[in-house]
Motif scaffolding. Structure first.
Motif, short mmCIF file in Angstrom:
data_model
loop_
_atom_site.label_atom_id
_atom_site.label_comp_id
_atom_site.label_asym_id
_atom_site.label_seq_id
_atom_site.Cartn_x
_atom_site.Cartn_y
_atom_site.Cartn_z
N VAL A 1 0.84 -1.20 0.00
CA VAL A 1 0.00 0.00 0.00
C VAL A 1 0.88 1.25 0.00
O VAL A 1 0.70 2.15 -0.83
N ALA A 2 1.80 1.31 0.93
CA ALA A 2 2.67 2.48 1.04
C ALA A 2 3.91 2.09 1.81
O ALA A 2 3.87 1.21 2.67
N ASN B 1 6.70 6.06 -0.88
CA ASN B 1 6.10 5.57 -2.11
C ASN B 1 4.70 5.05 -1.81
O ASN B 1 4.48 4.44 -0.77
N TYR B 2 3.79 5.30 -2.74
CA TYR B 2 2.42 4.83 -2.61
C TYR B 2 2.05 3.98 -3.81
O TYR B 2 2.51 4.22 -4.93
N ALA B 3 1.18 3.01 -3.57
CA ALA B 3 0.57 2.29 -4.67
C ALA B 3 -0.37 3.25 -5.40
O ALA B 3 -0.96 4.14 -4.77
N ASP B 4 -0.50 3.07 -6.69
CA ASP B 4 -1.33 3.99 -7.47
C ASP B 4 -2.76 4.06 -6.95
O ASP B 4 -3.40 5.10 -6.99
N PHE B 5 -3.26 2.94 -6.44
CA PHE B 5 -4.67 2.89 -6.06
C PHE B 5 -4.97 3.66 -4.77
O PHE B 5 -6.12 3.79 -4.39
N VAL B 6 -3.95 4.16 -4.07
CA VAL B 6 -4.20 4.93 -2.85
C VAL B 6 -3.66 6.36 -2.93
O VAL B 6 -3.86 7.14 -2.00
#
Length: 123
Positions: free
Chosen positions: A48-49, A58-63
Motif C-alpha cells: 500500500v505504502a 512511495n504509494y501504490a497507485d490505487f491509494v
C-alpha cells in the motif's frame, strides 16, 4: 527481535476515514524501512505504502491522494491515514518493518510483520 502490533481498523462507510497505527517494540534501533500492505479475501498481499528510514515515501497507485503514511520514530509508531475509503479498500492491513542489526558480529537483515488489522468499507 522486533514486534509489531497494528490497531485502528474497523467498519467504515464509503467516503469515510480511518487511521491505522503500528507500534514497534523490541530492538527498534535496528528498524529501517517500514510499510503497510493489505490482503483482500482471495487476493494476494499487496504493498500500500512504504516509508524509508530517511523519510522517502512511495504509494501504490490505487491509494495516491487518499492515503498518507507517516512514522514517529520517537514513539516507534507507523501510521496510515486513510481518507475517502472505498469498498475495494476492504482488506486486512499489515504493518511490515525491515531491520538491520548486529548479531554475533554479523549484520543480519530481517523482515517483520504484524498480525494485521481488519478494515471493512461498507454502506
Amino acid at each position: 527481535q522486533v514486534q509489531l502490533v497494528e490497531s485502528g481498523g474497523g467498519l467504515v462507510r464509503p467516503g469515510g476515514s480511518l487511521k491505522l497505527s503500528c507500534l514497534a517494540s523490541g530492538n527498534t534501533v535496528s528498524l529501517r524501512d517500514m510499510a503497510w500492505h493489505r490482503q483482500a479475501p482471495g487476493k494476494e498481499r499487496e504493498l500500500v505504502a512504504k516509508i524509508t528510514n530517511s523519510g522517502l515515501i512511495n504509494y501504490a497507485d490505487f491509494v495516491k491522494g487518499r492515503f498518507t503514511i507517516s512514522r514517529d520514530s520517537a514513539k516507534n509508531t507507523l501510521y496510515l491515514q486513510m481518507n475517502n475509503l472505498k469498498p475495494e479498500d476492504t482488506a486486512v492491513y499489515y504493518c511490515e518493518a525491515d531491520s538491520l542489526g548486529l548479531r554475533n558480529d554479523v549484520w543480519v537483515a530481517e523482515r517483520h510483520w504484524g498480525q494485521g488489522t481488519q478494515v471493512t468499507v461498507s454502506p
